[in-house]
Each structure stands twice: as structure tokens, then as C-alpha cells.
Design a protein around this motif. Sequence first.
Motif, short mmCIF file in Angstrom:
data_model
loop_
_atom_site.label_atom_id
_atom_site.label_comp_id
_atom_site.label_asym_id
_atom_site.label_seq_id
_atom_site.Cartn_x
_atom_site.Cartn_y
_atom_site.Cartn_z
N UNK A 1 0.85 -1.19 0.00
CA UNK A 1 0.00 0.00 0.00
C UNK A 1 0.88 1.24 0.00
N UNK A 2 0.64 2.13 -0.93
CA UNK A 2 1.48 3.30 -1.12
C UNK A 2 1.57 4.14 0.15
N UNK A 3 0.45 4.35 0.81
CA UNK A 3 0.45 5.18 2.02
C UNK A 3 1.36 4.59 3.09
N UNK A 4 1.28 3.29 3.29
CA UNK A 4 2.09 2.64 4.33
C UNK A 4 3.57 2.70 3.99
N UNK A 5 3.90 2.55 2.71
CA UNK A 5 5.30 2.51 2.31
C UNK A 5 5.94 3.90 2.22
N UNK A 6 5.14 4.95 2.32
CA UNK A 6 5.68 6.31 2.28
C UNK A 6 5.24 7.12 3.49
N UNK A 7 4.87 6.43 4.57
CA UNK A 7 4.30 7.10 5.75
C UNK A 7 5.29 8.01 6.46
N UNK A 8 6.57 7.82 6.22
CA UNK A 8 7.59 8.63 6.89
C UNK A 8 7.86 9.94 6.18
N UNK A 9 7.27 10.11 5.00
CA UNK A 9 7.56 11.28 4.17
C UNK A 9 6.41 12.27 4.25
N UNK B 1 6.95 14.59 -4.27
CA UNK B 1 6.30 14.92 -5.53
C UNK B 1 5.47 13.76 -6.07
N UNK B 2 5.90 12.53 -5.79
CA UNK B 2 5.15 11.37 -6.26
C UNK B 2 5.33 10.21 -5.29
N UNK B 3 4.37 10.03 -4.41
CA UNK B 3 4.44 8.91 -3.48
C UNK B 3 4.41 7.58 -4.21
N UNK B 4 3.70 7.54 -5.35
CA UNK B 4 3.64 6.30 -6.12
C UNK B 4 5.04 5.89 -6.59
N UNK B 5 5.79 6.85 -7.12
CA UNK B 5 7.14 6.57 -7.59
C UNK B 5 8.06 6.15 -6.45
N UNK B 6 7.93 6.82 -5.32
CA UNK B 6 8.74 6.49 -4.14
C UNK B 6 8.43 5.09 -3.64
N UNK C 1 22.42 -8.80 -13.14
CA UNK C 1 21.73 -10.07 -13.31
C UNK C 1 20.26 -10.06 -12.95
N UNK C 2 19.67 -8.86 -12.76
CA UNK C 2 18.27 -8.75 -12.38
C UNK C 2 17.54 -7.80 -13.33
N UNK C 3 16.36 -8.21 -13.78
CA UNK C 3 15.46 -7.34 -14.52
C UNK C 3 14.30 -6.96 -13.61
N UNK C 4 13.69 -5.80 -13.85
CA UNK C 4 12.58 -5.37 -13.01
C UNK C 4 11.58 -4.58 -13.81
N UNK C 5 10.38 -4.47 -13.26
CA UNK C 5 9.33 -3.63 -13.82
C UNK C 5 8.44 -3.17 -12.66
N UNK C 6 8.00 -1.93 -12.71
CA UNK C 6 7.24 -1.33 -11.61
C UNK C 6 5.92 -0.79 -12.15
N UNK C 7 4.88 -0.88 -11.33
CA UNK C 7 3.58 -0.32 -11.69
C UNK C 7 2.88 0.16 -10.42
N UNK C 8 1.95 1.08 -10.58
CA UNK C 8 1.14 1.51 -9.45
C UNK C 8 -0.22 1.96 -9.95
N UNK C 9 -1.22 1.78 -9.12
CA UNK C 9 -2.58 2.21 -9.46
C UNK C 9 -3.41 2.22 -8.20
N UNK C 10 -4.25 3.22 -8.06
CA UNK C 10 -5.07 3.30 -6.86
C UNK C 10 -4.20 3.41 -5.62
N UNK C 11 -4.47 2.57 -4.64
CA UNK C 11 -3.75 2.62 -3.36
C UNK C 11 -2.50 1.76 -3.34
#
Length: 207
Positions: A12-20, A24-29, A80-90
Amino acid sequence: MNQPEIRIYTGEIQAWTSDVLSWKSRESLCGRRLLAYGLLDWGKEDLFQNIHRADELYDYLEGMIERGRHGKPYFRGNIGIHFNISHSGAYGACALSLIPCGLDIQEVRKIRSKKMLERVLTQEEQKRVQEAKYPEEEFCRYWAKKESFLKLSGNGITKSMRDLEPPEWYEEFQIDSGISGCICAEEDCYVSIQQVSSEKFFQRFLP
């Protein structure tokens, strides 16, 4: 032959950025923090030996990342690692794998217009959405699937979503009843999905 593994971490975006207090973008953080958690889970502790605070992570990871011609991020050098990130809603989500992958999650929302259906879906897909018991959910599933295909290829919105060819393999999933997702790759994969507590993250990185 063992299938490549893809691990998807959600939070959950709010929980993972609660210290900030201001960002500018909590989703990106949130996405970057899930990426750091995933790297640790893959045994890449050495990457963070000099990083101890959560507020140092964003810039640190940005310094490790490059972007392809159409914006697809990847790690500079070969870790040796590939990644992909997405966010939507909460929610935010991050997929890590030893092979390239494409990830997208989408919150179920009202279909804004018939033009959007026509822009994204084939005629057959439009019909399935219109005849579905829950049209918004069906459209959301298609959107997540096609976005994940684009993110795997790295072509972004440079290609029409209507006529996308699916990759060799994809798998749909749900984070909760209101968010659909899709993960894809060019070969069959084993997928694990875990909703990660932010407490585990802050046990490793001080706020």
C-alpha cells in the motif's frame, strides 16, 4: 528444464511512504522502495552496504537505473536482475526476475467513453466488455494485460493497444477485488506474489 522465476512484491502506497511529509510522487517512491526490498530478497544485500536510511534510497537507485529509447528502465551494468514497476489506486507493485518481464496493475474505474474502448480494444474485445456482467472489471483486465505487453517490449505507447500481439507467456492476477494485474515474459515462468509489510522494509532502512 526449470522455469524462470518472477517475484512480484506489492504494498500500500500510504504505508510505504508514511515517513515522508512531502514528496512529488508517493507512487514513484513506493515503487523504488519495493524495488529495494525485492533486491534484498534476491540476495543483493551488497548493493546496499553503505545505505542505511530510507530517504537515501530513491536517489541511490535512480543512479543505478538507465532508460531505453521509449523509457523502459533497466539497471546500468549487469547485476543479473530485470525489473518492472507499476502503481494504481492505493497500491504499488514491483516485479523482479532473471529475464525481462512486463508488469502492470490497474484499479477498476468507470469507463470514460466509447472512444476509449475503441482506442484500446479490438471489436471482439469491445463486445466482450459490453456483454460482461461487470464491464469496468473486464475492461480493467484488458488494460492491465495490454499495458504489461507494452512494458515488456519497451515500446510504451508508441504502438497501438488494439492490435498488440501477446508475448509467449502471460499470467493475470488480482491484488484485491478492485485491482487487476498482469505479468508477462517471452517464456513460461513461475510467479510468486507477496503483499509485503512496510514494517519489514523499515526494519532494514531507518526512516
